[in-house]
Design a protein around this motif. Sequence first.
Motif, PDB file in Angstrom:
ATOM      1  N   LYS A 111      32.913  32.634  24.350  1.00  0.00           N
ATOM      2  CA  LYS A 111      32.470  33.026  25.683  1.00  0.00           C
ATOM      3  C   LYS A 111      33.700  33.373  26.515  1.00  0.00           C
ATOM      4  O   LYS A 111      34.646  32.607  26.591  1.00  0.00           O
ATOM      5  CB  LYS A 111      31.705  31.880  26.341  1.00  0.00           C
ATOM      6  CG  LYS A 111      31.189  32.234  27.717  1.00  0.00           C
ATOM      7  CD  LYS A 111      30.332  31.133  28.250  1.00  0.00           C
ATOM      8  CE  LYS A 111      29.733  31.516  29.567  1.00  0.00           C
ATOM      9  NZ  LYS A 111      28.794  30.520  30.028  1.00  0.00           N
ATOM     10  N   ASP A 153      35.945  35.556  32.819  1.00  0.00           N
ATOM     11  CA  ASP A 153      36.901  36.500  33.393  1.00  0.00           C
ATOM     12  C   ASP A 153      37.715  35.896  34.524  1.00  0.00           C
ATOM     13  O   ASP A 153      38.909  36.116  34.621  1.00  0.00           O
ATOM     14  CB  ASP A 153      36.165  37.747  33.902  1.00  0.00           C
ATOM     15  CG  ASP A 153      35.461  38.492  32.774  1.00  0.00           C
ATOM     16  OD1 ASP A 153      36.114  38.769  31.758  1.00  0.00           O
ATOM     17  OD2 ASP A 153      34.260  38.773  32.913  1.00  0.00           O
ATOM     18  N   SER A 198      28.570  38.506  39.688  1.00  0.00           N
ATOM     19  CA  SER A 198      28.799  39.548  38.690  1.00  0.00           C
ATOM     20  C   SER A 198      29.351  40.798  39.352  1.00  0.00           C
ATOM     21  O   SER A 198      28.871  41.221  40.403  1.00  0.00           O
ATOM     22  CB  SER A 198      27.498  39.891  37.967  1.00  0.00           C
ATOM     23  OG  SER A 198      27.069  38.792  37.211  1.00  0.00           O
ATOM     24  N   GLY A 201      29.929  44.310  37.797  1.00  0.00           N
ATOM     25  CA  GLY A 201      29.830  45.182  36.626  1.00  0.00           C
ATOM     26  C   GLY A 201      29.708  44.334  35.376  1.00  0.00           C
ATOM     27  O   GLY A 201      28.797  43.529  35.246  1.00  0.00           O
ATOM     28  N   ARG A 202      30.664  44.465  34.486  1.00  0.00           N
ATOM     29  CA  ARG A 202      30.643  43.693  33.232  1.00  0.00           C
ATOM     30  C   ARG A 202      31.408  42.376  33.349  1.00  0.00           C
ATOM     31  O   ARG A 202      31.421  41.594  32.415  1.00  0.00           O
ATOM     32  CB  ARG A 202      31.255  44.509  32.099  1.00  0.00           C
ATOM     33  CG  ARG A 202      30.431  45.697  31.744  1.00  0.00           C
ATOM     34  CD  ARG A 202      31.070  46.451  30.602  1.00  0.00           C
ATOM     35  NE  ARG A 202      30.215  47.553  30.229  1.00  0.00           N
ATOM     36  CZ  ARG A 202      30.070  47.961  28.998  1.00  0.00           C
ATOM     37  NH1 ARG A 202      30.730  47.394  28.033  1.00  0.00           N
ATOM     38  NH2 ARG A 202      29.281  48.973  28.738  1.00  0.00           N
ATOM     39  N   LYS A 203      32.054  42.162  34.467  1.00  0.00           N
ATOM     40  CA  LYS A 203      32.850  40.947  34.645  1.00  0.00           C
ATOM     41  C   LYS A 203      32.083  39.917  35.457  1.00  0.00           C
ATOM     42  O   LYS A 203      31.363  40.249  36.390  1.00  0.00           O
ATOM     43  CB  LYS A 203      34.178  41.270  35.324  1.00  0.00           C
ATOM     44  CG  LYS A 203      35.054  42.143  34.476  1.00  0.00           C
ATOM     45  CD  LYS A 203      36.452  42.165  35.012  1.00  0.00           C
ATOM     46  CE  LYS A 203      37.304  42.953  34.033  1.00  0.00           C
ATOM     47  NZ  LYS A 203      38.655  42.539  34.021  1.00  0.00           N
ATOM     48  N   ASN A 204      32.258  38.670  35.069  1.00  0.00           N
ATOM     49  CA  ASN A 204      31.648  37.555  35.792  1.00  0.00           C
ATOM     50  C   ASN A 204      32.733  36.703  36.414  1.00  0.00           C
ATOM     51  O   ASN A 204      33.713  36.357  35.763  1.00  0.00           O
ATOM     52  CB  ASN A 204      30.821  36.674  34.851  1.00  0.00           C
ATOM     53  CG  ASN A 204      29.557  37.354  34.410  1.00  0.00           C
ATOM     54  OD1 ASN A 204      28.959  38.123  35.150  1.00  0.00           O
ATOM     55  ND2 ASN A 204      29.141  37.085  33.192  1.00  0.00           N
ATOM     56  N   ASP A 256      24.998  29.620  30.603  1.00  0.00           N
ATOM     57  CA  ASP A 256      23.852  30.452  30.256  1.00  0.00           C
ATOM     58  C   ASP A 256      22.865  29.722  29.350  1.00  0.00           C
ATOM     59  O   ASP A 256      21.858  30.271  28.953  1.00  0.00           O
ATOM     60  CB  ASP A 256      24.295  31.776  29.630  1.00  0.00           C
ATOM     61  CG  ASP A 256      25.173  31.577  28.414  1.00  0.00           C
ATOM     62  OD1 ASP A 256      25.493  30.423  28.079  1.00  0.00           O
ATOM     63  OD2 ASP A 256      25.536  32.587  27.794  1.00  0.00           O
TER      64      ASP A 256
END
Length: 176
Positions: free
Chosen positions: A4, A7, A28, A30-33, A68
């Motif tokens: 996992k 970021d 969030s 975009g693709r980064k958390n 998650d």
Amino acid sequence: MPEKLIDQVEVELLDRNLTNGHTIHVKSFGRKNKYVLSLNPLVMEFGDFKSRIRKEIQRGMAEMLLFDQRHRAPMTLLDGMVEYINELASFGGPKPVFKLRDFSEKCWEDKDPRVVAKFLANCEERSKGCVGRLNQEIHRDGWYEDKIDKVLGFSAIHLCAKLSDFVLKGEDVSTE
């Protein structure tokens, strides 16, 4: 399964009290958390507040690794996994006092996360790497009742019975 990726983590000291030592939420982009770990300001009131802050950050990081999974597995198991991770990092809570009480046949459903952590430690002693495999399996396929059995390669109920027997006899609860 890939590890996992986290970021970014932001740690903040809140200006209001929480019912817990900390909370976690994800922002969030975009693709980064970005995980935000909010600490209860009451941690500053402990005599050894630096140690308490380290403990809350360690707990928060353990929860982030399982974040998650919250809706995929029983909360008792997830709380026990967090406690297990913290014990590995020497940040676990006080050692559990195993009083004579009813134990669930499924000890991963025990309300005391320290009991669940002890169960997980016993699983790990019997099958090296099983806690990590369990986390990966839950992430991949979700939760079902025989998930722990699958990961261990034998019935987990036997370890629960052994844990319960040790407690009833007032002995050390390790499986060694």
